[in-house]
Scaffold this active site. Structure first.
Site, PDB file in Angstrom:
ATOM      1  N   ASP A  35     107.463  21.883 132.766  1.00  0.00           N
ATOM      2  CA  ASP A  35     108.590  22.062 131.451  1.00  0.00           C
ATOM      3  C   ASP A  35     107.628  22.192 129.994  1.00  0.00           C
ATOM      4  O   ASP A  35     107.940  23.168 129.244  1.00  0.00           O
ATOM      5  CB  ASP A  35     109.689  21.011 131.263  1.00  0.00           C
ATOM      6  CG  ASP A  35     108.981  19.597 131.284  1.00  0.00           C
ATOM      7  OD1 ASP A  35     107.845  19.424 131.462  1.00  0.00           O
ATOM      8  OD2 ASP A  35     109.835  18.642 131.387  1.00  0.00           O
ATOM      9  N   SER A 128     115.989   6.750 131.591  1.00  0.00           N
ATOM     10  CA  SER A 128     115.948   7.063 130.145  1.00  0.00           C
ATOM     11  C   SER A 128     116.704   8.196 129.651  1.00  0.00           C
ATOM     12  O   SER A 128     117.343   7.994 128.634  1.00  0.00           O
ATOM     13  CB  SER A 128     114.335   6.969 129.714  1.00  0.00           C
ATOM     14  OG  SER A 128     113.657   8.038 130.399  1.00  0.00           O
ATOM     15  N   GLU A 160     113.011  10.530 122.830  1.00  0.00           N
ATOM     16  CA  GLU A 160     112.038  10.516 123.693  1.00  0.00           C
ATOM     17  C   GLU A 160     110.384  10.694 123.224  1.00  0.00           C
ATOM     18  O   GLU A 160     109.626   9.937 123.049  1.00  0.00           O
ATOM     19  CB  GLU A 160     112.127  11.097 125.118  1.00  0.00           C
ATOM     20  CG  GLU A 160     111.239  10.607 126.107  1.00  0.00           C
ATOM     21  CD  GLU A 160     111.726   9.453 127.048  1.00  0.00           C
ATOM     22  OE1 GLU A 160     113.097   9.504 127.211  1.00  0.00           O
ATOM     23  OE2 GLU A 160     110.816   8.803 127.472  1.00  0.00           O
ATOM     24  N   ASP A 172     114.232  16.310 131.899  1.00  0.00           N
ATOM     25  CA  ASP A 172     115.255  15.232 132.444  1.00  0.00           C
ATOM     26  C   ASP A 172     116.428  15.516 131.552  1.00  0.00           C
ATOM     27  O   ASP A 172     117.388  14.976 131.965  1.00  0.00           O
ATOM     28  CB  ASP A 172     114.653  13.869 131.939  1.00  0.00           C
ATOM     29  CG  ASP A 172     112.997  13.844 132.661  1.00  0.00           C
ATOM     30  OD1 ASP A 172     112.722  14.588 133.422  1.00  0.00           O
ATOM     31  OD2 ASP A 172     112.401  12.788 132.282  1.00  0.00           O
TER      32      ASP A 172
HETATM   33  C1  GLA Z   1     108.627  13.447 133.564  1.00  0.00           C
HETATM   34  C2  GLA Z   1     108.955  14.234 132.235  1.00  0.00           C
HETATM   35  C3  GLA Z   1     109.389  15.580 132.406  1.00  0.00           C
HETATM   36  C4  GLA Z   1     108.784  16.517 133.344  1.00  0.00           C
HETATM   37  C5  GLA Z   1     108.090  15.655 134.532  1.00  0.00           C
HETATM   38  C6  GLA Z   1     107.323  16.408 135.429  1.00  0.00           C
HETATM   39  O1  GLA Z   1     109.838  13.592 134.282  1.00  0.00           O
HETATM   40  O2  GLA Z   1     109.730  13.371 131.494  1.00  0.00           O
HETATM   41  O3  GLA Z   1     109.606  16.110 131.231  1.00  0.00           O
HETATM   42  O4  GLA Z   1     107.379  16.751 132.605  1.00  0.00           O
HETATM   43  O5  GLA Z   1     107.827  14.358 134.299  1.00  0.00           O
HETATM   44  O6  GLA Z   1     107.594  17.705 135.961  1.00  0.00           O
END
Ligand code: GLA
Length: 379
Positions: A35, A128, A160, A172
């Protein structure tokens, strides 16, 4: 849960809440650390999440009650200040309050707030993001302002990144915001662009939460993020999504072996997401499963964000009938493994996997059978 939330709010604050919201946790289906590299990712909102209830008060105070700890944190209105120790969970809703003005939105003044969850924390299911999105919708409800779904997602990510201090991408919050029952959420993180893709009928998600978490997990996530950004710079692109396998090989001599492996994971993972979308459209679950497991192996050997415990679960699951594929879900360095299974995989099979884990590590993983659920909403 909603009735319980209203009852708890009333017991703590002596009146009913004005607004109730809920946002789900998420599974990272495939697209590991893609991402923030501008790539694509597939996730699913799960049928568990965080509920928030709020009501305005006429005082210069914001009270935050956690149904989990049973404690209330009282803070003055005005500029949100990061909390430490037991009160640190309030950094999620406080981060949202701090983010609202960046989107041209007002932060509510005094209010009473209560959060309740049926999502295990620390399982890599993004409690979160769930609390951020549920809080954002609740605060918008209090001020009467409106924001579209994408803005709510971005408010959560802003909280975040800038208040909690984790340089995460949009996975997320995007999945928690755009989730849809029995669908996966596809995100092209450069837009960002959000779409939903139907989950093939008869497939199931099983989560095995190891309860292990590397002590330096946040620092390791940030270090991986930096390694990717640096590798992109060395390859002469602004984000790794702009480099393909040929560009990586052409620039290999300029990269350390470690940077090369980190970049290779991300570049190949982005290609795996595309292949997964195609395999899902073709109904080829065997291919989807192989891609999921290949993603895990890449985490294990190239990105090095897996752990021995996660590897054992993936090895056990992929040798178990009914499992299409399995991989770590989320940032890694501990947390949970997700398996995509057919309907034949059941509690009994899952218990055998948990027993293999217990035989080696002396403790059982939590086993959760989950469905893809709806995204964040005011209830
Ligand atoms: C965590 C981060 C996401 C992403 C994943 C790995 O969940 O919050 O933004 O980078 O790790 O894919």
């Amino acid at each position: 849960m909603k009735d319980q939330l209203i009852a708890s709010f009333t017991a703590v604050y002596g009146r009913a809440p004005e607004i109730i919201t809920r946002a789900p946790g998420r599974i990272e289906f495939i697209g590991n650390h893609t991402d923030y590299n501008g790539g694509t990712v597939l996730g699913a909102a799960v049928d568990r999440g965080v509920w928030v209830a709020v009501a305005a008060n006429a005082e210069p105070r914001r009270r935050f009650h956690s149904a989990y700890s049973g404690e209330t944190v009282e803070l003055p209105v005005g500029e949100p200040k990061a909390q430490e120790g037991k009160a640190s969970w309030t950094n999620y809703p406080q981060g949202v309050l701090a983010a609202l003005p960046a989107f041209g939105l007002k932060a509510p003044q005094g209010f009473d707030y209560l959060a309740m969850s049926d999502l295990p924390a620390g399982a890599g299911l993004s409690s979160s993001a769930a609390i951020e999105l549920a809080s954002a919708l609740a605060f918008l409800g209090l001020t009467g302002e409106t924001a579209d779904r994408e803005t709510v997602v971005k408010i959560g990510k802003h909280a975040e990144n800038h208040f909690v201090g984790v340089p995460c991408g949009i996975l997320d919050q995007g999945v928690s915001g755009f989730g849809r029952a029995d669908h996966l959420v596809f995100i092209d993180c450069r837009g960002p662009r959000f779409e939903t893709v139907p989950m093939p009928t008869g497939t199931h998600f099983w989560i095995f939460n190891t309860h292990t978490k590397h002590a330096l997990v946040d620092g390791m996530y940030a270090a991986r993020n930096k390694a990717c950004v640096d590798a992109a710079k060395t390859l002469g692109v602004s984000l790794l999504v702009e480099a393909d396998a040929d560009a990586l090989e052409a620039g290999r001599a300029k990269l350390s072996d470690e940077s090369y492996r980190r970049a290779k994971h991300v570049i190949e993972e982005i290609a795996r997401v595309e292949s997964t979308v195609e395999a899902l459209a073709a109904g080829d679950l065997k291919a989807v499963g192989s891609l999921l497991t290949a993603s895990h192996r890449s985490s294990q050997y190239l990105f090095e964000n897996s752990t021995e415990e996660l590897d054992l679960l993936v090895d056990t699951l992929t040798a178990t009938p009914g499992v299409y594929g399995a991989r770590l879900t989320g940032g890694g360095f501990g947390g949970a493994v997700m398996a995509l299974t057919d309907g034949g995989f059941n509690d009994e099979t899952a218990a055998k996997v948990a027993a293999a884990y217990r035989a080696k590590y002396g403790a059982s993983p939590d086993v959760l059978h989950m469905r893809a659920g709806d995204g964040a909403a005011v209830l």
